[in-house]
Scaffold this motif. Structure first.
Motif, PDB file in Angstrom:
ATOM      1  N   ALA B 114     -24.562   2.119  18.815  1.00 17.25           N
ATOM      2  CA  ALA B 114     -25.782   2.877  19.090  1.00 17.25           C
ATOM      3  C   ALA B 114     -25.514   4.343  18.807  1.00 17.25           C
ATOM      4  O   ALA B 114     -24.425   4.849  19.052  1.00 17.25           O
ATOM      5  CB  ALA B 114     -26.202   2.693  20.539  1.00 17.25           C
ATOM      6  N   LEU B 115     -26.518   5.004  18.256  1.00 19.06           N
ATOM      7  CA  LEU B 115     -26.381   6.423  17.972  1.00 19.06           C
ATOM      8  C   LEU B 115     -26.870   7.201  19.170  1.00 19.06           C
ATOM      9  O   LEU B 115     -27.990   6.990  19.635  1.00 19.06           O
ATOM     10  CB  LEU B 115     -27.203   6.776  16.735  1.00 19.06           C
ATOM     11  CG  LEU B 115     -26.834   5.938  15.520  1.00 19.06           C
ATOM     12  CD1 LEU B 115     -27.677   6.356  14.345  1.00 19.06           C
ATOM     13  CD2 LEU B 115     -25.368   6.069  15.188  1.00 19.06           C
ATOM     14  N   PRO B 140     -25.920  12.144  10.544  1.00 14.72           N
ATOM     15  CA  PRO B 140     -26.095  11.351   9.323  1.00 14.72           C
ATOM     16  C   PRO B 140     -24.744  10.922   8.725  1.00 14.72           C
ATOM     17  O   PRO B 140     -24.624   9.801   8.218  1.00 14.72           O
ATOM     18  CB  PRO B 140     -26.827  12.301   8.379  1.00 14.72           C
ATOM     19  CG  PRO B 140     -27.437  13.340   9.247  1.00 14.72           C
ATOM     20  CD  PRO B 140     -26.607  13.439  10.476  1.00 14.72           C
ATOM     21  N   GLU B 141     -23.724  11.773   8.822  1.00  8.92           N
ATOM     22  CA  GLU B 141     -22.410  11.422   8.244  1.00  8.92           C
ATOM     23  C   GLU B 141     -21.812  10.214   8.954  1.00  8.92           C
ATOM     24  O   GLU B 141     -21.272   9.313   8.324  1.00  8.92           O
ATOM     25  CB  GLU B 141     -21.430  12.602   8.353  1.00  8.92           C
ATOM     26  CG  GLU B 141     -21.828  13.845   7.588  1.00  8.92           C
ATOM     27  CD  GLU B 141     -22.924  14.630   8.273  1.00  8.92           C
ATOM     28  OE1 GLU B 141     -22.978  14.633   9.514  1.00  8.92           O
ATOM     29  OE2 GLU B 141     -23.761  15.219   7.553  1.00  8.92           O
ATOM     30  N   ASN B 142     -21.921  10.212  10.298  1.00 10.71           N
ATOM     31  CA  ASN B 142     -21.407   9.063  11.043  1.00 10.71           C
ATOM     32  C   ASN B 142     -22.124   7.785  10.623  1.00 10.71           C
ATOM     33  O   ASN B 142     -21.500   6.734  10.442  1.00 10.71           O
ATOM     34  CB  ASN B 142     -21.588   9.284  12.545  1.00 10.71           C
ATOM     35  CG  ASN B 142     -20.475  10.125  13.148  1.00 10.71           C
ATOM     36  OD1 ASN B 142     -19.409  10.278  12.550  1.00 10.71           O
ATOM     37  ND2 ASN B 142     -20.712  10.664  14.316  1.00 10.71           N
ATOM     38  N   CYS B 143     -23.458   7.856  10.478  1.00  9.63           N
ATOM     39  CA  CYS B 143     -24.241   6.673  10.115  1.00  9.63           C
ATOM     40  C   CYS B 143     -23.828   6.165   8.742  1.00  9.63           C
ATOM     41  O   CYS B 143     -23.624   4.964   8.551  1.00  9.63           O
ATOM     42  CB  CYS B 143     -25.719   6.989  10.071  1.00  9.63           C
ATOM     43  SG  CYS B 143     -26.359   7.536  11.624  1.00  9.63           S
ATOM     44  N   GLY B 179     -35.341   9.955   9.267  1.00 11.74           N
ATOM     45  CA  GLY B 179     -33.893   9.974   9.040  1.00 11.74           C
ATOM     46  C   GLY B 179     -33.285   8.596   8.879  1.00 11.74           C
ATOM     47  O   GLY B 179     -32.530   8.328   7.937  1.00 11.74           O
ATOM     48  N   PHE B 180     -33.638   7.677   9.794  1.00 12.71           N
ATOM     49  CA  PHE B 180     -33.043   6.334   9.764  1.00 12.71           C
ATOM     50  C   PHE B 180     -33.383   5.613   8.467  1.00 12.71           C
ATOM     51  O   PHE B 180     -32.578   4.840   7.932  1.00 12.71           O
ATOM     52  CB  PHE B 180     -33.491   5.519  10.985  1.00 12.71           C
ATOM     53  CG  PHE B 180     -34.901   5.003  10.893  1.00 12.71           C
ATOM     54  CD1 PHE B 180     -35.142   3.732  10.379  1.00 12.71           C
ATOM     55  CD2 PHE B 180     -35.976   5.768  11.319  1.00 12.71           C
ATOM     56  CE1 PHE B 180     -36.431   3.246  10.291  1.00 12.71           C
ATOM     57  CE2 PHE B 180     -37.270   5.295  11.238  1.00 12.71           C
ATOM     58  CZ  PHE B 180     -37.502   4.039  10.707  1.00 12.71           C
ATOM     59  N   LEU B 181     -34.597   5.892   7.958  1.00 10.60           N
ATOM     60  CA  LEU B 181     -35.049   5.175   6.767  1.00 10.60           C
ATOM     61  C   LEU B 181     -34.279   5.641   5.533  1.00 10.60           C
ATOM     62  O   LEU B 181     -33.873   4.855   4.687  1.00 10.60           O
ATOM     63  CB  LEU B 181     -36.537   5.422   6.572  1.00 10.60           C
ATOM     64  CG  LEU B 181     -37.147   4.383   5.650  1.00 10.60           C
ATOM     65  CD1 LEU B 181     -37.248   3.060   6.363  1.00 10.60           C
ATOM     66  CD2 LEU B 181     -38.507   4.828   5.188  1.00 10.60           C
TER      67      LEU B 181
END
Lengths: 315, 284
Positions: B114-115, B140-143, B179-181
């Motif tokens: 989970a973020l 975003p880098e972690n994702c 962002g997620f998209l």
């Protein structure tokens, strides 16, 4: 752990090492002197110097430094001559680090040195709560945002970066190793890990990256590889929680609530009971984990010491 | 919590196995994330710690919120995937219930990442607990890194705006950020929509004490009937929808992306409507 020294085709014939009398400098001299001609520059003497190493004892900011470049063809320079001492007046360390770096890099241009390796540190990114887990080399250098004393470190790194772009004829390599530890190292992380009862921040247990001093010496030697140029994070054998490191070393941590710990450390620092400035607490509270894959890929880097041996090397 | 003794951890693990029912232990042992000699992965996830630490959450899952689960098979067993859920309830128990569901009710179990908000690493105990359980700061880098490593990430695009919304706006989704998209398109990961019904009623926020929130540097300080946002035993319905595979470039304008975001948001809204229609009572 004896192992073959780093060597490769195109190893430069003569290498100047600034700051050679420090612990890392001596480890590097040991690594390099059988493979190339090493010339040291340091204002401190170099006791137990290997016989084939030349030493010029002079302050980096003095004009006499140029002696090291005369009468011989210098192929490469490794710049370790950076000083960290929270007790020293900031103006003195700042002048030594920033002026010394600019002076020595100018001499490299004037004497046609083809390869310059500058030792920076992964601490230039700074431990921050909002950090991503693996910071790439492009991350803004934000450490001074929370701890102004590291700004000379950042300036040296930035100066070396601008030098890299201004002088395409010189192969400049900037290395940013993670926390350096080892039996002879006397930097803040090693000193902290040597404490019998180190303070920790209650409820915080960040991941750490450590690298053995001999591995850093090997990384510096590897950076001399022809063709290598750019900014590189240098990582050791992996990531580990602070609590696991302290457990491995048999320490007895004293957890202090985060609202009190900085005040406590500040008092102790002002009373000269500790060598840790209060801002260092960030390192045991927040993440500063970097991505070392670029150096591994482009230079073929891998550390020699295992995670356990690296941790145990401080005791 | 960081320094749970081995005996306590062992007992908690036993509790997890008991609550999970027969076969739980064997299933959880299939969970083998990369780990070094100190038991953690590079992000600080410690599977053994997590199996112990979820015991109280599993108790909430089984006995307190009595979660009704639908469509867990829509969560792929392997490969990168982005789970997108609505967010509510003042404290993120909805995230915990989704994660427990994927650990306990799936065979093999799937550990979700989970973020979390960027201020979570400043919280004592919570920061360590989150990291050892595999949660991570939502940069975003972690994702990107996690999706590239074929991990499953759990996103709440409403963020704290959804988590801390007042009770009168329950089950009304706040706008999803794009962002997620972008991340899903970039790594061509499927999106699994998730709807959580019940969390809205666990801690109805009467109002938000903004000055105190600012003072504590919290995103909000909701005042609930129990004063502090301690959850009431509302019955949870957690619904997973069919994976959505979207085509397109992550560099499209926000306007272009918004249509795709609307597809995902619509899917979550539909799941919520289904869950709300299904449930007979808030508490049982």
């Amino acid at each position: 752990m004896p192992s073959a020294p780093i060597t490769f085709p195109g190893m430069p014939g003569t290498v100047i090492v600034t700051g050679i009398s420090g612990n890392l400098g001596r480890a590097l001299a040991k690594e390099l002197h059988t493979e190339t001609h090493v010339v040291g520059i340091d204002r401190r003497p170099f006791p137990e110097k290997p016989r084939d190493v030349d030493h010029v004892q002079v302050d980096l900011r003095k004009n006499r430094v140029e002696e090291a470049f005369r009468h011989r063809r210098v192929d490469a320079l490794i710049h370790l001559g950076i000083m960290h001492d929270p007790r020293m007046p900031f103006s003195e360390t700042h002048s030594f680090n920033v002026l010394g770096t600019s002076k020595i890099l100018d001499l490299c241009v004037r004497h046609g040195v083809r390869k310059v390796v500058v030792l920076s540190s992964a601490n230039v990114y700074g431990p921050r709560p909002e950090n991503s887990s693996f910071l790439p080399e492009e991350t803004p250098l934000m450490a001074a945002d929370r701890f102004s004393d590291v700004r000379d470190l950042i300036e040296v790194d930035m100066y070396a970066q601008s030098f890299l772009w201004r002088h395409p004829e010189i192969e400049t390599v900037i290395l940013r190793p993670v926390n350096i530890v080892g039996p002879t190292v006397r930097n803040a992380p090693s000193n902290y890990l040597r404490l019998e009862s180190p303070l920790t921040v209650l409820g915080f247990d960040p991941m750490l990256q450590l690298i053995h001093e001999e591995d850093v010496a090997r990384a510096l030697a590897l950076a001399l590889k022809p063709g290598l140029r750019g900014v590189f994070n240098v990582t050791g054998p992996g990531e580990v929680p602070l609590s696991a490191v302290l457990r491995e070393l048999g320490r007895h941590p004293v957890p202090v609530p985060h609202l009190l710990v900085r005040g406590l450390v500040r008092r102790a620092f002002e009373a000269r009971l500790t060598s840790f400035p209060p801002e260092e607490v960030d390192h045991i509270q927040y993440l500063c984990i970097v991505d070392g894959s670029r150096f591994a890929r482009e230079a073929g880097w891998s550390p020699k010491y295992t995670l356990r041996d690296t941790i145990r090397s401080v005791s | 919590m960081a320094e749970l003794s081995d005996a306590v951890k062992e007992r908690l693990r036993e509790w997890t196995y008991a609550l999970g029912g027969p076969g739980t232990r064997a299933r959880l042992e299939k969970l083998t994330p990369p780990r070094n000699e100190y038991g953690v992965d590079p992000y600080g996830f410690d599977a053994e710690y997590a199996v112990a630490a979820i015991a109280p959450l599993l108790w909430l899952y089984r006995k307190y919120f009595r979660v009704q689960l639908t469509g867990i098979d829509h969560v792929p067993s392997e490969g990168r995937v982005v789970l997108v859920s609505n967010h509510s309830g003042q404290l993120p128990f909805d995230a915990a219930m989704i994660e427990v569901a994927c650990l306990i009710e799936k065979d093999p179990p799937r550990a979700l990442r989970a973020l979390v908000e960027r201020w979570v690493p400043t919280l004592p105990f919570v920061s360590t607990f989150m990291a050892r359980c595999g949660q991570i700061v939502g940069t975003p880098e972690n994702c990107r890194r996690l999706l590239a490593a074929d991990e499953a990430i759990l996103v709440f695009p409403e963020g704290v705006r959804g988590l801390n919304k007042p009770f009168r706006e329950r089950y009304r989704l706040r706008p999803f950020g794009p962002g997620f998209l972008r991340l899903a398109l970039e790594s061509s990961a499927p999106i699994v929509p998730v709807g959580v019904v019940g969390a809205e009623e666990q801690a109805p926020a009467l109002f938000d004490l903004k000055p105190l929130a600012r003072l504590l540097a919290f995103p909000a300080f909701p005042i609930t009937p129990t004063i502090l946002p301690f959850p009431l035993p509302s019955r949870y319905h957690v619904l997973f929808g069919e994976p959505i595979r979207l085509q397109g470039s992550p560099d499209e304008d926000d306007q272009e992306l918004e249509q795709k975001v609307a597809v995902v948001q619509g899917a979550v809204r539909e799941l919520l409507a289904r869950g709300l229609a299904e449930r007979e009572h808030v508490f049982w």
